[in-house]
Design a protein around this motif. Structure first.
Motif, PDB file in Angstrom:
ATOM      1  N   MET A 128       0.782  -1.179   0.000  1.00 15.82           N
ATOM      2  CA  MET A 128       0.000   0.000   0.000  1.00 15.82           C
ATOM      3  C   MET A 128       0.833   1.254   0.000  1.00 15.82           C
ATOM      4  SD  MET A 128      -3.449   0.322   0.628  1.00 15.82           S
ATOM      5  CE  MET A 128      -4.561   0.773   1.532  1.00 15.82           C
ATOM      6  N   SER A 129       1.974   1.153   0.484  1.00 15.77           N
ATOM      7  CA  SER A 129       2.791   2.343   0.532  1.00 15.77           C
ATOM      8  C   SER A 129       3.097   2.820  -0.870  1.00 15.77           C
ATOM      9  CB  SER A 129       4.056   2.088   1.347  1.00 15.77           C
ATOM     10  OG  SER A 129       4.948   1.273   0.663  1.00 15.77           O
ATOM     11  N   ARG A 172      -0.839  10.023  -3.601  1.00 12.81           N
ATOM     12  CA  ARG A 172      -0.411  11.370  -3.232  1.00 12.81           C
ATOM     13  C   ARG A 172       0.097  12.113  -4.469  1.00 12.81           C
ATOM     14  NH1 ARG A 172       1.105   8.754   1.597  1.00 12.81           N
ATOM     15  NH2 ARG A 172       3.152   8.226   0.804  1.00 12.81           N
ATOM     16  N   GLY A 173       0.775  11.400  -5.346  1.00  5.66           N
ATOM     17  CA  GLY A 173       1.268  12.013  -6.588  1.00  5.66           C
ATOM     18  C   GLY A 173       0.117  12.463  -7.479  1.00  5.66           C
ATOM     19  N   ASP A 175      -2.873  13.090  -6.431  1.00  3.85           N
ATOM     20  CA  ASP A 175      -3.554  14.169  -5.724  1.00  3.85           C
ATOM     21  C   ASP A 175      -2.857  15.502  -5.995  1.00  3.85           C
ATOM     22  OD1 ASP A 175      -5.451  15.239  -3.776  1.00  3.85           O
ATOM     23  OD2 ASP A 175      -3.698  15.453  -2.458  1.00  3.85           O
ATOM     24  N   ALA A 176      -1.534  15.496  -5.966  1.00  2.00           N
ATOM     25  CA  ALA A 176      -0.774  16.725  -6.212  1.00  2.00           C
ATOM     26  C   ALA A 176      -0.988  17.205  -7.650  1.00  2.00           C
ATOM     27  CB  ALA A 176       0.707  16.500  -5.928  1.00  2.00           C
ATOM     28  N   GLU A 177      -0.943  16.253  -8.594  1.00  2.39           N
ATOM     29  CA  GLU A 177      -1.169  16.616 -10.005  1.00  2.39           C
ATOM     30  C   GLU A 177      -2.581  17.160 -10.203  1.00  2.39           C
ATOM     31  OE1 GLU A 177      -0.168  13.788 -13.119  1.00  2.39           O
ATOM     32  OE2 GLU A 177       1.380  12.970 -11.794  1.00  2.39           O
ATOM     33  N   LEU A 178      -3.530  16.519  -9.555  1.00  2.00           N
ATOM     34  CA  LEU A 178      -4.915  16.961  -9.681  1.00  2.00           C
ATOM     35  C   LEU A 178      -5.092  18.350  -9.089  1.00  2.00           C
ATOM     36  CD1 LEU A 178      -7.708  16.129 -10.655  1.00  2.00           C
ATOM     37  CD2 LEU A 178      -8.093  15.054  -8.451  1.00  2.00           C
ATOM     38  N   ARG A 179      -4.511  18.593  -7.922  1.00  2.00           N
ATOM     39  CA  ARG A 179      -4.599  19.916  -7.317  1.00  2.00           C
ATOM     40  C   ARG A 179      -3.922  20.962  -8.199  1.00  2.00           C
ATOM     41  NH1 ARG A 179      -5.928  20.044  -1.640  1.00  2.00           N
ATOM     42  NH2 ARG A 179      -6.209  17.915  -0.910  1.00  2.00           N
ATOM     43  N   GLU A 180      -2.779  20.607  -8.772  1.00  4.52           N
ATOM     44  CA  GLU A 180      -2.072  21.543  -9.665  1.00  4.52           C
ATOM     45  C   GLU A 180      -2.903  21.834 -10.919  1.00  4.52           C
ATOM     46  OE1 GLU A 180       1.983  21.625 -12.270  1.00  4.52           O
ATOM     47  OE2 GLU A 180       2.091  20.585 -10.326  1.00  4.52           O
TER      48      GLU A 180
END
Length: 126
Positions: free
Chosen positions: A1-2, A9-10, A12-17
């Motif tokens: 899972m890690s 998380r990657g 999520d960051a791309e989506l937020r950007e």
């Protein structure tokens, strides 16, 4: 899972950007829209003012054209009447010229013949 957590998380960051970039584009577009709406309002006010000026000019032009038409009619009628006056006065002028000539001829022989009569008969007092 890690591994999947890091991928998540990657993502999520791309989506937020991507969302941040889309919001920035949206704000830029909203600014352009506000500018164009303001320009549209200015143009509409100008168009209303120009439409009012056009209507006023059309009314004024119609009045001037009507006045000019009336003047044209008056001028034509006056010229026609003046032409008739000239036409009708010519015979009168001819008659007056003839009478003036006859009157001059009629007075000359009488005064000349009276002078000759006095000379032929001599002075009455003598």
């Amino acid at each position: 899972m890690s591994g999947s957590g890091a991928a998540l998380r990657g993502h999520d960051a791309e989506l937020r950007e991507a969302l941040s970039e889309l919001r920035g584009r949206r704000e830029e577009l909203s600014g352009r829209i506000r500018e164009e709406e303001a320009e549209r309002r200015r143009l509409q006010r100008r168009l209303r003012a120009l439409s009012e000026r056009l209507a006023s000019t059309d009314e004024s032009l119609a009045r001037h054209l009507a006045a000019r038409g009336e003047l044209d009619r008056t001028i034509a009628e006056t010229e026609a009447a003046y032409g008739k006056i000239l036409e009708r006065s010519q015979p009168l002028l001819d008659v007056l010229k003839g009478e003036a000539g006859n009157a001059g001829k009629a007075t000359e022989p009488q005064s000349a013949s009276k002078g000759k009569e006095k000379q032929a008969h001599g002075p009455k007092d003598s």
